[in-house]
Scaffold this active site. Sequence first.
Site, mmCIF file in Angstrom:
data_model
loop_
_atom_site.group_PDB
_atom_site.id
_atom_site.type_symbol
_atom_site.label_atom_id
_atom_site.label_comp_id
_atom_site.label_asym_id
_atom_site.label_seq_id
_atom_site.Cartn_x
_atom_site.Cartn_y
_atom_site.Cartn_z
ATOM 1 C CE1 TYR A 105 11.633 -9.209 27.752
ATOM 2 C CE2 TYR A 105 9.841 -8.808 29.273
ATOM 3 C CZ TYR A 105 10.308 -8.961 27.996
ATOM 4 O OH TYR A 105 9.443 -8.864 26.935
ATOM 5 C CG ASP A 178 11.882 -13.120 35.687
ATOM 6 O OD1 ASP A 178 11.916 -14.317 35.335
ATOM 7 O OD2 ASP A 178 11.560 -12.196 34.910
ATOM 8 C CE LYS A 203 10.378 -15.274 27.001
ATOM 9 N NZ LYS A 203 9.825 -14.697 25.795
HETATM 10 N N1 PLP Z 1 10.888 -12.267 32.316
HETATM 11 C C1 PLP Z 1 11.885 -12.610 31.470
HETATM 12 C C2 PLP Z 1 13.227 -12.951 32.033
HETATM 13 C C3 PLP Z 1 11.665 -12.622 30.084
HETATM 14 O O1 PLP Z 1 12.673 -12.971 29.267
HETATM 15 C C4 PLP Z 1 10.374 -12.281 29.589
HETATM 16 C C5 PLP Z 1 10.113 -12.268 28.136
HETATM 17 O O2 PLP Z 1 11.023 -12.351 27.330
HETATM 18 C C6 PLP Z 1 9.375 -11.917 30.495
HETATM 19 C C7 PLP Z 1 9.661 -11.945 31.856
HETATM 20 C C8 PLP Z 1 8.005 -11.545 30.012
HETATM 21 O O3 PLP Z 1 7.317 -12.707 29.651
HETATM 22 P P1 PLP Z 1 6.168 -12.773 28.524
HETATM 23 O O4 PLP Z 1 6.801 -12.468 27.216
HETATM 24 O O5 PLP Z 1 5.669 -14.173 28.658
HETATM 25 O O6 PLP Z 1 5.136 -11.765 28.898
#
Ligand code: PLP
Length: 388
Positions: A105, A178, A203
């Site tokens: 990400y 993650d 998500k």
């Molecule tokens: N990790 C992944 C795999 C993501 O897809 C995202 C956001 O798209 C995040 C972390 C970050 O999360 P947030 O948007 O809730 O801050």
Amino acid sequence: MADRSELHPSTRAAQALGRVDPETRAITPPIHPSSTFERAPDGSYPGGRTYTRDHNPNYDQPEALLASLEGGQAALLFSSGMAAATTVFETLAVGDHVIAPEQRYWSIRRWLQNLAGRGRIELDLVPNGDLTALERALRPGHTQIVWVETPANPTCAITDIAATARAAHAAGARVVADSTLSTPVLCRPIEHGADLVMHSATKQLTGHAAVLAGALVTARQDEHWARIAQDRGSRGAVLGPFEAWLLLRGMRTLFLRVPRSAASAQRIAERLASNPGVVEVFYPGLPSHPDHAVAARQMSGGYGMLVSFRVSGGAAQARDVASRLRLFRNATSLGGVESLVEHRAPVEGPGTPVPDDLLRLSIGIESVDDLLADLDQALRAVPAQGAR
Ligand code: PLP
């Protein structure tokens, strides 16, 4: 709250661990907006809470449920996935070494590069799932965190968590996974040796594109976990009580939504793989995925809701396909009940490893036949690979 660990995870999720409000016997928990909690005359806190930045009653149930589903000892909710991720790094000492995957990400990658640029941490980026590169990068006694994102957003690269954990632990490092794209329905990284699991709960955990939230789950309540908990309270990266309540409501239907969207994603990936207007499909459920065997070993019940593919004819064709889709909404994010499409490289900007003709799909819970028909019509005008 008993964790009811003998029950199937879908039962634990649907009943949110079976908790009933002790005062009113309400099945659905009340929302506690209070920012402060009363002391007794002797100065103690009989309710066990002082101030909402440290602990709001609406955190208890979703944190306990998530810890139970992930097989961890405890969980903490955060105001976003980014807040959860950055808190892990805030608890490192200046100059500690971190290893992270090249494809992941993008905001977390960019943020880590920023931290390294300021001399706050030392950082090595390694190709996803490349154990030889990981072993070369590990510095025993100095590497603190090996970060894993599997499947990775948006290329669906897979990392073998167990093999990564073996190498990292031998060097004295901790593994943080993650697991946003898997959710505990499809993969439980702690069972494979991860020390911490991170989620963007924005998500599929919440599932309705109505909450910004993050979470960490720990395998052990150790000194590092205590620092993380303290840091959350000190910096105030906490979730509002209503958002925590919405997250719990979403998690109750996790075991219906995740298999449904994963089954649809599998069919969509297979259909895209045979479309002459598609150059390449990225989905770990396809036997052609380079790490399909690893994914099959560490995931169960499906391969997630995210499918990416490259459109023949380049970035302009990709953009046109995204705009011709009628059911897929052209929007960022993933894991909601409605399907989304995004032309990803322009979002990430210069230096992204994402091909500029890549479209990312987040598959929701609509009829898969409707989604397939939508993709078919949007791809009809795309020239076949190699055609001019
Ligand atoms: N990790 C992944 C795999 C993501 O897809 C995202 C956001 O798209 C995040 C972390 C970050 O999360 P947030 O948007 O809730 O801050």
